[in-house]
Enzyme design. Sequence first.
Site, PDB file in Angstrom:
ATOM      1  N   HIS A  38      98.300  52.514  19.997  1.00 33.93           N
ATOM      2  CA  HIS A  38      96.999  51.634  20.018  1.00 33.93           C
ATOM      3  C   HIS A  38      95.974  51.499  21.421  1.00 33.93           C
ATOM      4  O   HIS A  38      95.198  51.633  21.063  1.00 33.93           O
ATOM      5  CB  HIS A  38      98.435  50.265  19.828  1.00 33.93           C
ATOM      6  CG  HIS A  38      97.075  48.899  19.587  1.00 33.93           C
ATOM      7  ND1 HIS A  38      96.078  48.785  18.954  1.00 33.93           N
ATOM      8  CD2 HIS A  38      96.809  48.273  20.604  1.00 33.93           C
ATOM      9  CE1 HIS A  38      95.589  47.325  19.269  1.00 33.93           C
ATOM     10  NE2 HIS A  38      95.775  47.145  20.450  1.00 33.93           N
ATOM     11  N   ARG A  88      94.636  55.191  12.200  1.00 32.75           N
ATOM     12  CA  ARG A  88      95.032  55.463  13.808  1.00 32.75           C
ATOM     13  C   ARG A  88      95.795  56.728  14.244  1.00 32.75           C
ATOM     14  O   ARG A  88      97.443  56.107  14.174  1.00 32.75           O
ATOM     15  CB  ARG A  88      95.750  53.753  14.322  1.00 32.75           C
ATOM     16  CG  ARG A  88      96.061  54.350  16.239  1.00 32.75           C
ATOM     17  CD  ARG A  88      95.527  53.276  16.565  1.00 32.75           C
ATOM     18  NE  ARG A  88      96.303  52.325  15.918  1.00 32.75           N
ATOM     19  CZ  ARG A  88      97.951  51.720  16.717  1.00 32.75           C
ATOM     20  NH1 ARG A  88      98.761  52.962  16.946  1.00 32.75           N
ATOM     21  NH2 ARG A  88      98.714  51.211  15.828  1.00 32.75           N
ATOM     22  N   TYR A 104     107.344  51.858  16.304  1.00 31.76           N
ATOM     23  CA  TYR A 104     107.058  50.934  14.591  1.00 31.76           C
ATOM     24  C   TYR A 104     106.914  51.659  13.366  1.00 31.76           C
ATOM     25  O   TYR A 104     106.751  51.555  12.156  1.00 31.76           O
ATOM     26  CB  TYR A 104     106.156  50.095  15.096  1.00 31.76           C
ATOM     27  CG  TYR A 104     105.276  50.440  15.587  1.00 31.76           C
ATOM     28  CD1 TYR A 104     104.085  50.401  14.679  1.00 31.76           C
ATOM     29  CD2 TYR A 104     105.309  50.025  16.943  1.00 31.76           C
ATOM     30  CE1 TYR A 104     102.590  51.381  15.337  1.00 31.76           C
ATOM     31  CE2 TYR A 104     103.285  50.904  17.397  1.00 31.76           C
ATOM     32  CZ  TYR A 104     102.400  50.963  16.759  1.00 31.76           C
ATOM     33  OH  TYR A 104     101.857  51.235  17.686  1.00 31.76           O
TER      34      TYR A 104
END
Length: 378
Positions: free
Chosen positions: A275, A271, A284
């Site tokens: 998200h 990805r 993160y």
Amino acid sequence: MGRAGVADRSRKSDGGDAHRPQSAEFIQLLTPEGELTTHPEFAVEVTPEGLRGLYEDMARARAVDAEGIVLQRQGELGLWPSLLGQEAAQIGSGRALADRDHVFPSYRDHGVALSRGMDPADLFALFRGVSHGGWDPAEHNFHLYTLVIGAQTLHATGYAMGLAKDGADAAVVVYFGDGATSQGDVSEAFNFAVLNDAPVVFFCQNNQWAISEPTEKQTRVPLYRRASGFGFPGVRVDGNDVLACLAVTRWALERARNGEGPTLIEAYTYRMGAHTTSDDPTRYRDATEVEEWRGKDPIARLGALLTSRGWADEAYFAEVDGRCRQAAKDVRERVRAMTVPDPGLMFRHGYADGHALVDEEYAQFTAYTAAFADSEGC
């Protein structure tokens, strides 16, 4: 051969396009550098026209997806989950489907939707909040987006069991992410599917991150190996390789239609974006990781193959870019023209023949909203 112009073979080709053999645990037919390669169990025959079709499909999916992000940032959508980086997994697997097959998507599978002939505006209507579903699942055998993580695997398994009982020559593909494999629903679906020889293909897009949790925090073994614990085949494919995704999905669908039961495909991809538009991935994950995967871009690698073989030139790529920009513009204009539906619609389709309690609630709701209209007129 189909629209993509690519045919599967179950045996290794003895043609001259081999560059290096691949591990049986990682199926790859097109390297990140754009070179055709071989796998001991899978091979494809390609045509320039078919490859150009796959390229444009991926490019269009990326352009429409990018428009979704822009529209959300401008307040036109409530949310948008981007597919950036996962175009090969979605277009390759989507183009493997026959018209009679069924798709049970999650909420990020815009490329699969486009490959099924879906109107992109229907996808945007859902995230604009002007539709509770967005489309008729029967029109393209493309069922509604599922936001409950992993629940669609059970829906798909049950539907596939029904197809088998009806004697239909069709299969089901269900899409989910690596995070969904930590849900009990997925394990239950695996078990029901194998025990009933359901004609279903479980297509897991392992994009490395379940929101902010990396895959290694969810499993000690590669995800595709989970299938063996339930007694059916699992394979891992290079999810940024549109040819491998096409070939493997066609193989799995054929198994399903032949009554050989389910298959788990783990499309190993990444990805590239957030998200969803409510997420900040810089909190993160490391930027160097993103850059590493940028070098494996699925569209760029197919473009490199087309260029090196002389099957596409700058004029062709410019034409594709123009058509993709127009597709994004069309979506933007149609989204902005969408009107707010009558709130009372939510009471009208719960029961086919009506229901006394719902009718009572509708009357109360109507009186409540009318009170606001009266106060505005004072």
